[in-house]
Design a protein around this motif. Structure first.
Motif, PDB file in Angstrom:
ATOM      1  N   PHE A   1       0.796  -1.233   0.000  1.00 55.04           N
ATOM      2  CA  PHE A   1       0.000   0.000   0.000  1.00 55.04           C
ATOM      3  C   PHE A   1       0.833   1.290   0.000  1.00 55.04           C
ATOM      4  O   PHE A   1       0.387   2.295  -0.560  1.00 55.04           O
ATOM      5  CB  PHE A   1      -0.982  -0.012   1.169  1.00 55.04           C
ATOM      6  CG  PHE A   1      -2.057  -1.060   1.006  1.00 55.04           C
ATOM      7  CD1 PHE A   1      -2.800  -1.141  -0.165  1.00 55.04           C
ATOM      8  CD2 PHE A   1      -2.312  -1.984   2.005  1.00 55.04           C
ATOM      9  CE1 PHE A   1      -3.781  -2.115  -0.333  1.00 55.04           C
ATOM     10  CE2 PHE A   1      -3.290  -2.949   1.849  1.00 55.04           C
ATOM     11  CZ  PHE A   1      -4.029  -3.020   0.684  1.00 55.04           C
TER      12      PHE A   1
ATOM     13  N   TRP B   1       0.216   2.831  -6.879  1.00 59.09           N
ATOM     14  CA  TRP B   1      -1.216   3.117  -6.766  1.00 59.09           C
ATOM     15  C   TRP B   1      -1.565   4.494  -7.336  1.00 59.09           C
ATOM     16  O   TRP B   1      -2.642   4.687  -7.899  1.00 59.09           O
ATOM     17  CB  TRP B   1      -1.664   3.019  -5.310  1.00 59.09           C
ATOM     18  CG  TRP B   1      -1.503   1.652  -4.736  1.00 59.09           C
ATOM     19  CD1 TRP B   1      -0.426   1.170  -4.045  1.00 59.09           C
ATOM     20  CD2 TRP B   1      -2.438   0.564  -4.812  1.00 59.09           C
ATOM     21  NE1 TRP B   1      -0.628  -0.141  -3.684  1.00 59.09           N
ATOM     22  CE2 TRP B   1      -1.855  -0.538  -4.134  1.00 59.09           C
ATOM     23  CE3 TRP B   1      -3.703   0.424  -5.370  1.00 59.09           C
ATOM     24  CZ2 TRP B   1      -2.513  -1.765  -4.018  1.00 59.09           C
ATOM     25  CZ3 TRP B   1      -4.354  -0.798  -5.250  1.00 59.09           C
ATOM     26  CH2 TRP B   1      -3.768  -1.879  -4.574  1.00 59.09           C
TER      27      TRP B   1
ATOM     28  N   ARG C   1      -6.317   2.742  -3.771  1.00 56.27           N
ATOM     29  CA  ARG C   1      -5.580   2.137  -2.653  1.00 56.27           C
ATOM     30  C   ARG C   1      -6.409   2.062  -1.369  1.00 56.27           C
ATOM     31  O   ARG C   1      -6.461   1.031  -0.705  1.00 56.27           O
ATOM     32  CB  ARG C   1      -4.297   2.936  -2.433  1.00 56.27           C
ATOM     33  CG  ARG C   1      -3.572   2.636  -1.148  1.00 56.27           C
ATOM     34  CD  ARG C   1      -2.241   3.356  -1.075  1.00 56.27           C
ATOM     35  NE  ARG C   1      -2.189   4.565  -1.882  1.00 56.27           N
ATOM     36  CZ  ARG C   1      -1.054   5.116  -2.312  1.00 56.27           C
ATOM     37  NH1 ARG C   1       0.104   4.547  -2.011  1.00 56.27           N
ATOM     38  NH2 ARG C   1      -1.073   6.214  -3.034  1.00 56.27           N
ATOM     39  N   GLU C   2      -7.054   3.173  -0.986  1.00 55.78           N
ATOM     40  CA  GLU C   2      -7.789   3.184   0.273  1.00 55.78           C
ATOM     41  C   GLU C   2      -8.967   2.217   0.248  1.00 55.78           C
ATOM     42  O   GLU C   2      -9.212   1.511   1.232  1.00 55.78           O
ATOM     43  CB  GLU C   2      -8.277   4.600   0.599  1.00 55.78           C
ATOM     44  CG  GLU C   2      -7.183   5.514   1.112  1.00 55.78           C
ATOM     45  CD  GLU C   2      -7.745   6.804   1.693  1.00 55.78           C
ATOM     46  OE1 GLU C   2      -8.999   6.948   1.750  1.00 55.78           O
ATOM     47  OE2 GLU C   2      -6.953   7.657   2.104  1.00 55.78           O
TER      48      GLU C   2
ATOM     49  N   ALA D   1      -7.535  -1.270   0.668  1.00 55.95           N
ATOM     50  CA  ALA D   1      -6.998  -1.497   2.010  1.00 55.95           C
ATOM     51  C   ALA D   1      -8.099  -1.667   3.049  1.00 55.95           C
ATOM     52  O   ALA D   1      -8.034  -2.561   3.912  1.00 55.95           O
ATOM     53  CB  ALA D   1      -6.074  -0.342   2.399  1.00 55.95           C
TER      54      ALA D   1
ATOM     55  N   TYR E   1      -5.661  -8.495  -4.420  1.00 59.22           N
ATOM     56  CA  TYR E   1      -6.316  -8.254  -3.133  1.00 59.22           C
ATOM     57  C   TYR E   1      -7.744  -8.778  -3.129  1.00 59.22           C
ATOM     58  O   TYR E   1      -8.245  -9.224  -2.083  1.00 59.22           O
ATOM     59  CB  TYR E   1      -6.271  -6.769  -2.792  1.00 59.22           C
ATOM     60  CG  TYR E   1      -4.902  -6.310  -2.334  1.00 59.22           C
ATOM     61  CD1 TYR E   1      -4.470  -6.554  -1.039  1.00 59.22           C
ATOM     62  CD2 TYR E   1      -4.039  -5.662  -3.209  1.00 59.22           C
ATOM     63  CE1 TYR E   1      -3.213  -6.155  -0.612  1.00 59.22           C
ATOM     64  CE2 TYR E   1      -2.773  -5.254  -2.798  1.00 59.22           C
ATOM     65  CZ  TYR E   1      -2.370  -5.511  -1.497  1.00 59.22           C
ATOM     66  OH  TYR E   1      -1.112  -5.121  -1.078  1.00 59.22           O
TER      67      TYR E   1
END
Length: 320
Positions: free
Chosen positions: A46, A51, A62-63, A66, A119
């Motif tokens: 991350f 990203w 990214r957020e 995550a 992910y």
């Protein structure tokens, strides 16, 4: 600015830092539950600048990625990208939907897909370990939508310009996703039969993108199992009536000789023959409009020159 204002700002800043540290800690904790698989897929970390460089339709994803590994009670309030979605949802669900919208907006391929897909597979594994059937369905459907865009005429060929480590991680994740999808079907066929037939139609299309033919899945998704944009590769004739009416108009169906039925011929193990397994899957699950599959794989006759070809193959060539 007064000293009091300065102190208040410092307190807010300190609180924001503590909250950020907590999120990072909990996200990392969530990822450790699938650490072995994480090491196998080796996704972009991350903090990486990748990203910012490789984004989705609305920017850096990214957020959103995550936070999918953060406990739901810690998820911050999140606005919906899909503003017309009136369904009440948790912030965790909204973050997932926002990620999907970022990766599939207007059914186009985005570079962020290659960063996010590993992910999604890690998240699928977490939900599998937890025995969460509903979330496994949701993730598989999203992954299918995403993979349906990974075709040349949606921009999928652009991923060749990404760093090798990124495309390698993406490739491994797609391979693993394929096997996990087969296992999900094997374990949940009976349960899936109880789902809404309309939802099953689109879920099976997403599975087609994962397990068999991304271009075919794209055509079915973009045409909503109704419209069939098709051009004859021999004379170039574009059939506007098929594009506009397709399966709406029985007269248009007369241009198609349905493929021979293969119902009952799938061993539920082999995925080599797409028509065989897809026909049987749609039929066995009771998906809406299952009869249309034999027409998609049937023989279309050009009304202009009389040439013949598989409808779905000609549809795919039309968009190239």
């Amino acid at each position: 600015m007064s000293r009091q204002d300065t102190n208040q700002n410092m307190q807010i800043s300190e609180e924001a830092r503590r909250q950020s540290d907590l999120w990072k800690s909990k996200i990392e904790e969530g990822l450790r539950e699938v650490q072995k698989l994480r090491e196998q897929l080796h996704p972009a970390e991350f903090p990486s600048g990748l990203w910012e460089q490789y984004q989705g339709a609305y920017g850096d994803v990214r957020e959103d990625v995550a936070f999918l590994f953060c406990p739901e009670e810690l998820i911050p309030e999140t606005p919906k990208l899909r503003r017309l979605d009136r369904e009440e949802k948790s912030d965790y669900e909204i973050i997932f939907d926002n990620l999907c919208e970022n990766l599939t907006h207007q059914l186009s391929f985005y570079d962020a897909t290659c960063l996010a897909m590993p992910y999604l597979v890690l998240l699928l594994e977490k939900k599998r370990q937890a025995g969460d059937y509903e979330w496994q369905k949701k993730i598989l459907s999203a992954a299918g939508d995403v993979l349906a865009t990974d075709i040349p005429y949606c921009g999928g060929s652009a991923k060749a310009g990404l760093p090798e480590a990124v495309t390698e991680s993406y490739g491994k994740s797609v391979e693993l996703l394929t096997e996990m999808t087969k296992e999900f079907l094997k374990e949940n066929m009976e349960r899936l039969k109880g789902e809404d037939p309309g939802w099953l139609q689109y879920f099976c299309t997403d599975l087609l993108a994962i397990l068999g033919d991304r271009e075919a899945a794209f055509q079915m998704l973009i045409g909503a199992w109704e419209q069939c944009p098709v051009a004859c590769p021999e004379c170039g004739y574009f059939d506007e009536e098929m594009e506009a009416d397709g399966f709406y108009d029985k007269e248009q169906l007369k241009k198609i000789t349905p493929a021979e039925s293969v119902i009952g011929q799938w061993d539920k193990e082999s995925y080599d023959d797409t028509y065989v397994w897809f026909s049987n899957l749609v039929h066995d699950l009771g998906a809406e409009d299952a009869w249309k599959v034999s027409y998609y794989y049937g023989t279309f006759t050009c009304p202009e020159c009389g040439s013949k070809g598989i409808l779905l193959d000609w549809m795919k060539e039309t968009d190239e």
